[in-house]
Design a protein around this motif. Structure first.
Motif, PDB file in Angstrom:
ATOM      1  N   CYS A 276     -54.055 -44.613   6.437  1.00 41.74           N
ATOM      2  CA  CYS A 276     -53.368 -43.567   6.036  1.00 41.74           C
ATOM      3  C   CYS A 276     -52.588 -42.849   6.410  1.00 41.74           C
ATOM      4  O   CYS A 276     -53.043 -42.249   7.428  1.00 41.74           O
ATOM      5  CB  CYS A 276     -54.624 -42.885   4.927  1.00 41.74           C
ATOM      6  SG  CYS A 276     -54.308 -41.624   3.964  1.00 41.74           S
ATOM      7  N   ALA A 277     -51.500 -42.271   5.772  1.00 40.09           N
ATOM      8  CA  ALA A 277     -50.603 -41.426   6.333  1.00 40.09           C
ATOM      9  C   ALA A 277     -51.022 -40.056   6.326  1.00 40.09           C
ATOM     10  O   ALA A 277     -50.156 -39.094   6.486  1.00 40.09           O
ATOM     11  CB  ALA A 277     -49.053 -41.841   6.196  1.00 40.09           C
ATOM     12  N   GLY A 278     -51.725 -39.622   5.437  1.00 37.71           N
ATOM     13  CA  GLY A 278     -52.080 -38.217   5.340  1.00 37.71           C
ATOM     14  C   GLY A 278     -51.190 -37.787   3.928  1.00 37.71           C
ATOM     15  O   GLY A 278     -50.849 -38.411   3.125  1.00 37.71           O
ATOM     16  N   MET A 279     -51.301 -36.341   3.923  1.00 33.54           N
ATOM     17  CA  MET A 279     -50.486 -35.757   2.702  1.00 33.54           C
ATOM     18  C   MET A 279     -48.952 -36.373   2.567  1.00 33.54           C
ATOM     19  O   MET A 279     -48.301 -36.348   3.386  1.00 33.54           O
ATOM     20  CB  MET A 279     -50.445 -34.374   2.801  1.00 33.54           C
ATOM     21  CG  MET A 279     -50.031 -33.561   1.730  1.00 33.54           C
ATOM     22  SD  MET A 279     -49.663 -31.821   1.785  1.00 33.54           S
ATOM     23  CE  MET A 279     -51.248 -31.341   1.893  1.00 33.54           C
TER      24      MET A 279
ATOM     25  N   HIS B 187     -45.686 -45.759   1.817  1.00 29.74           N
ATOM     26  CA  HIS B 187     -46.829 -45.334   2.714  1.00 29.74           C
ATOM     27  C   HIS B 187     -47.907 -45.095   1.976  1.00 29.74           C
ATOM     28  O   HIS B 187     -47.965 -44.725   0.773  1.00 29.74           O
ATOM     29  CB  HIS B 187     -46.244 -44.075   3.502  1.00 29.74           C
ATOM     30  CG  HIS B 187     -45.193 -44.154   4.340  1.00 29.74           C
ATOM     31  ND1 HIS B 187     -45.498 -44.914   5.613  1.00 29.74           N
ATOM     32  CD2 HIS B 187     -43.875 -44.103   4.382  1.00 29.74           C
ATOM     33  CE1 HIS B 187     -44.271 -44.826   6.330  1.00 29.74           C
ATOM     34  NE2 HIS B 187     -43.251 -44.188   5.529  1.00 29.74           N
ATOM     35  N   VAL B 188     -49.096 -45.360   2.575  1.00 29.83           N
ATOM     36  CA  VAL B 188     -50.364 -44.978   2.156  1.00 29.83           C
ATOM     37  C   VAL B 188     -50.495 -43.487   2.226  1.00 29.83           C
ATOM     38  O   VAL B 188     -50.995 -43.087   3.186  1.00 29.83           O
ATOM     39  CB  VAL B 188     -51.477 -45.919   2.822  1.00 29.83           C
ATOM     40  CG1 VAL B 188     -52.822 -45.454   2.118  1.00 29.83           C
ATOM     41  CG2 VAL B 188     -51.051 -47.480   2.811  1.00 29.83           C
ATOM     42  N   ALA B 189     -50.009 -42.535   1.516  1.00 33.19           N
ATOM     43  CA  ALA B 189     -49.983 -41.166   1.630  1.00 33.19           C
ATOM     44  C   ALA B 189     -50.447 -40.570   0.356  1.00 33.19           C
ATOM     45  O   ALA B 189     -50.656 -41.180  -0.630  1.00 33.19           O
ATOM     46  CB  ALA B 189     -48.599 -40.698   1.529  1.00 33.19           C
ATOM     47  N   LEU B 190     -51.177 -39.427   0.658  1.00 33.07           N
ATOM     48  CA  LEU B 190     -51.978 -38.640  -0.367  1.00 33.07           C
ATOM     49  C   LEU B 190     -51.321 -37.832  -1.369  1.00 33.07           C
ATOM     50  O   LEU B 190     -50.986 -37.001  -1.116  1.00 33.07           O
ATOM     51  CB  LEU B 190     -53.060 -37.921   0.529  1.00 33.07           C
ATOM     52  CG  LEU B 190     -54.094 -38.644   1.344  1.00 33.07           C
ATOM     53  CD1 LEU B 190     -54.727 -37.572   2.239  1.00 33.07           C
ATOM     54  CD2 LEU B 190     -54.974 -39.481   0.536  1.00 33.07           C
TER      55      LEU B 190
END
Length: 251
Positions: free
Chosen positions: A59-62, A23-26
């Motif tokens: 972006c999936a967030g945190m 995932h594009v996660a932070l």
């Protein structure tokens, strides 16, 4: 999250990519890479900065798994860096544009909202699911309220509803919905590159919204033992958090 940077004389482009979890996660490393790239674009005196994704999602967030594994100190540092990155996108003396093709969640919505312009494809979606995880979207609230106002921001946070690009445009969360986002981006760039750089910088300076207040709240939430246990169970086997409830007849 990975970040790939294309440096140009006038335009810098940042491409978000999926990390090891798919995932594009932070996560802390991804936040650092993003903040570094934004700071470098500003230092290079670029005229515009474009943020897009090379994955299906924006972006999936945190990254909740990374948040549980990372110590409270390093995670707080990462959140402070992210808040600073959002502030810089809003205030830096260059035009910032987010191109959202897929899903944006949580901190991903904040990333888009902090940019001056948001171009969305017809399949783009936006959601704030934090309350379901026992968190508050505190770090991104200044960017969201600047675009949506307090009442609509509260609605999205309370409901966690998924908002389409067509819904988000009249609300102000999206500026342009286009079947061909890259074509729309080129059109905007023609206009943006005609603007006097000093005038752009002045406009950004006098209209920017800033604030680091949400970092302390999110850091405190992530240190709460009950919340950490609930998130660990959710991530491990999908166990619903103890605050999940159903109306009678919806069992």
């Amino acid at each position: 999250m990975r970040v790939r940077c294309e440096e140009g004389e006038l335009i810098w482009r940042l491409y978000l990519g999926a990390g090891p979890g798919g995932h594009v996660a932070l996560d802390p490393d991804g936040i650092a890479a993003l903040a570094d790239a934004v700071e470098q674009a500003v230092a290079a005196s670029a005229r515009a900065l474009v943020i897009a994704s090379e994955a299906a999602e924006f972006c999936a967030g945190m990254d909740l798994a990374a948040a549980l594994k990372t110590g409270s100190g390093p995670m707080r540092v990462a959140m402070e860096r992210y808040a600073g990155c959002l502030e810089l996108l809003a205030s830096a003396p260059l035009a910032t544009i987010a191109v959202v093709i897929g899903a944006a969640s949580g901190g991903g919505v904040g990333l888009a909202a902090a940019c001056d312009l948001v171009i969305a494809g017809p399949a783009a979606t936006f959601a704030l699911p934090e309350l379901r995880y026992g968190l508050v979207p505190a770090v991104i609230l200044p960017a969201l309220e600047a675009r949506l106002g307090a009442r609509r921001t509260r609605r999205l946070a309370l409901t966690g509803e998924v908002v389409t690009a067509a819904q988000a445009e009249p609300w102000g969360l999206v500026d342009v919905v286009a079947d061909e986002p890259n074509t729309a981006l080129r059109g905007l760039m023609r206009s943006l590159l005609r603007a006097r750089p000093q005038a752009v910088a002045t406009l950004k300076r006098i209209t920017a919204t800033a604030g680091q207040g949400g970092v302390a709240q999110t850091a405190a939430d992530l240190e709460d033992p009950e919340l950490r246990a609930a998130l660990a169970a959710l991530l491990a086997d999908g166990q619903a958090p103890p605050w999940f409830a159903r109306l009678k007849g919806q069992e």
